[in-house]
Design an enzyme around this catalytic site. Sequence first.
Site, PDB file in Angstrom:
ATOM      1  N   GLY A  71       0.679  -1.103   0.244  1.00 38.43           N
ATOM      2  CA  GLY A  71      -0.052  -0.286  -0.007  1.00 38.43           C
ATOM      3  C   GLY A  71       0.966   0.946  -0.071  1.00 38.43           C
ATOM      4  N   LEU A  72       2.135   1.283   0.016  1.00 36.76           N
ATOM      5  CA  LEU A  72       3.414   2.746   0.254  1.00 36.76           C
ATOM      6  C   LEU A  72       3.320   2.443  -1.269  1.00 36.76           C
ATOM      7  CD1 LEU A  72       5.723   1.347   2.705  1.00 36.76           C
ATOM      8  CD2 LEU A  72       3.103   3.211   2.417  1.00 36.76           C
ATOM      9  N   ASP A  99      -1.689   8.334  -6.173  1.00 32.48           N
ATOM     10  CA  ASP A  99      -0.302   7.872  -6.187  1.00 32.48           C
ATOM     11  C   ASP A  99       0.503   8.351  -7.334  1.00 32.48           C
ATOM     12  OD1 ASP A  99      -2.143   6.169  -4.508  1.00 32.48           O
ATOM     13  OD2 ASP A  99      -1.642   4.569  -5.404  1.00 32.48           O
TER      14      ASP A  99
HETATM   15  P1  ADP Z   1       1.991  -1.592  -3.720  1.00 32.84           P
HETATM   16  O1  ADP Z   1       1.151  -0.379  -5.010  1.00 32.84           O
HETATM   17  O2  ADP Z   1       0.388  -1.075  -3.155  1.00 32.84           O
HETATM   18  O3  ADP Z   1       2.689  -1.415  -3.995  1.00 32.84           O
HETATM   19  P2  ADP Z   1       0.790  -2.746  -6.202  1.00 32.84           P
HETATM   20  O4  ADP Z   1      -0.176  -4.503  -6.569  1.00 32.84           O
HETATM   21  O5  ADP Z   1      -0.028  -1.813  -6.698  1.00 32.84           O
HETATM   22  O6  ADP Z   1       1.347  -2.939  -4.525  1.00 32.84           O
HETATM   23  O7  ADP Z   1       1.810  -3.168  -7.576  1.00 32.84           O
HETATM   24  C1  ADP Z   1       3.121  -4.075  -6.963  1.00 32.84           C
HETATM   25  C2  ADP Z   1       3.545  -4.495  -8.039  1.00 32.84           C
HETATM   26  O8  ADP Z   1       4.101  -3.313  -8.420  1.00 32.84           O
HETATM   27  C3  ADP Z   1       4.098  -5.562  -7.773  1.00 32.84           C
HETATM   28  O9  ADP Z   1       4.345  -7.241  -8.033  1.00 32.84           O
HETATM   29  C4  ADP Z   1       5.740  -5.065  -9.502  1.00 32.84           C
HETATM   30  O10 ADP Z   1       4.453  -6.040 -10.287  1.00 32.84           O
HETATM   31  C5  ADP Z   1       5.677  -4.090  -9.728  1.00 32.84           C
HETATM   32  N1  ADP Z   1       6.605  -3.256  -8.969  1.00 32.84           N
HETATM   33  C6  ADP Z   1       6.868  -2.960  -7.791  1.00 32.84           C
HETATM   34  N2  ADP Z   1       8.513  -2.740  -7.344  1.00 32.84           N
HETATM   35  C7  ADP Z   1       8.486  -2.658  -8.417  1.00 32.84           C
HETATM   36  C8  ADP Z   1      10.081  -2.733  -9.036  1.00 32.84           C
HETATM   37  N3  ADP Z   1      10.913  -2.853  -7.677  1.00 32.84           N
HETATM   38  N4  ADP Z   1      10.312  -3.501  -9.792  1.00 32.84           N
HETATM   39  C9  ADP Z   1       9.787  -5.120 -10.659  1.00 32.84           C
HETATM   40  N5  ADP Z   1       8.726  -4.515 -10.543  1.00 32.84           N
HETATM   41  C10 ADP Z   1       8.124  -4.015  -9.006  1.00 32.84           C
HETATM   42 MG    MG Z   2      -0.675  -0.276  -5.933  1.00 36.56          MG
END
Ligand code: ADP
Ligand code: MG
Length: 372
Positions: free
Chosen positions: A118-119, A166
């Site tokens: 959620g960050l 966001d």
């Molecule tokens: P949140 O936005 O709350 O962290 P989400 O499910 O919306 O959760 O997004 C998370 C997704 O974003 C991960 O599962 C991945 O697919 C992508 N993501 C985030 N950070 C990275 C990263 N450093 N490298 C690759 N993909 C990433």
């Molecule tokens: Mg997200």
Amino acid sequence: MREIEQRALQAYREHFLEEPLLIASAPGRVNLIGEHTDYNGGFVLPCALDKRVAVAIGLSDHTLFYSADFEETRPLCEKRGGSWADYPSGVVWAMQEQCLALQPVQAAFAGEVPLGSGLSSSAAIEAATAIALDGLFHLEMRKKGLAVLCQHAENAFVGVNSGIMDQYASLLCQAGTALLLDCRSLEATQIPLNLAEAGLALLICDTRVSRELGATGYNERRLACERAAYTLGLKELRDAHLEDLDKHCGEEQKRARHVITENARVLQAVQALHRQDFGAFGRLLSASHRSLREDFEVSTPELDAFVEIALHSSALGARLTGAGFGGCALALVRSEDTGVLLRKVQQSFEARGFTRPECFSFQPASGAEIVK
Ligand code: ADP
Ligand code: MG
């Protein structure tokens, strides 16, 4: 260059065996106050975390993405494939949809925003991709335009129905500020939040309680708000007033009361920050939590425990942040007290048999930027 940007650079060198043309990064975000107000046309007040997703990028024959965190290379997806590559692919897709002139790229990503907490690591990877492509191909888009484009990528390509906060936060926030966002007009205003100068810090506690069960609860809350607005003959609860609550009863009344008072708290919080009255700001955070717990009913025992421990340990204020039903809480604390509070939280969570939380403190950081 920040450490995470160096990691992206290193990953690019090792993987593509040359030097990138450009390095960029974008932060995750936390919403300080203004919860469940976005889909009611109201106000939110996020700030950028000092945890980021970085990308090193250069030209190539075919578009390829490498993730240092997932340790894999993936080609550009034509449509949603269910992997991390959907996020950068979605940004390329949204730019092509706007007929922006892109060429094939190779890009290496490295991130430190916790995934799925959620960050908004998703907005961070989108914003980093967008600002990198904008810089590489001299698209000269404004950050607001990039934010709308990233949201479109997440909604229409990745298939997640998120609001605009966001992406706005990840792109537009500045170090030592929060961003007041009017979710109806999309007007964004920088609000001073120089906590370091006041000897303060923000502390995040990720309770690591899965938010999956929250999907139903979230939809129910949205529907209740729609009904409450309809009862008043309004399109959005943003335009409702406390006096209107007489026309509601039961659940509808409680949900509406949260939205009405929460919007007012965001605006009061902004005033408090302009006065540098962090005591008042903290009290508004705590009032927001009470309203989310009692009226909106989206808190959990873990989130309540964190808030209670923080307030008993000299925090100026604390609340759950994000949609609730798990996820993260935040507290405004004196910098010197963070160590003690972190220990208390870990001990108390263990004693209560809760999952071990992930906690960290930070200062409001800068939004997306090209660093080289
Ligand atoms: P949140 O936005 O709350 O962290 P989400 O499910 O919306 O959760 O997004 C998370 C997704 O974003 C991960 O599962 C991945 O697919 C992508 N993501 C985030 N950070 C990275 C990263 N450093 N490298 C690759 N993909 C990433
Ligand atoms: Mg997200």
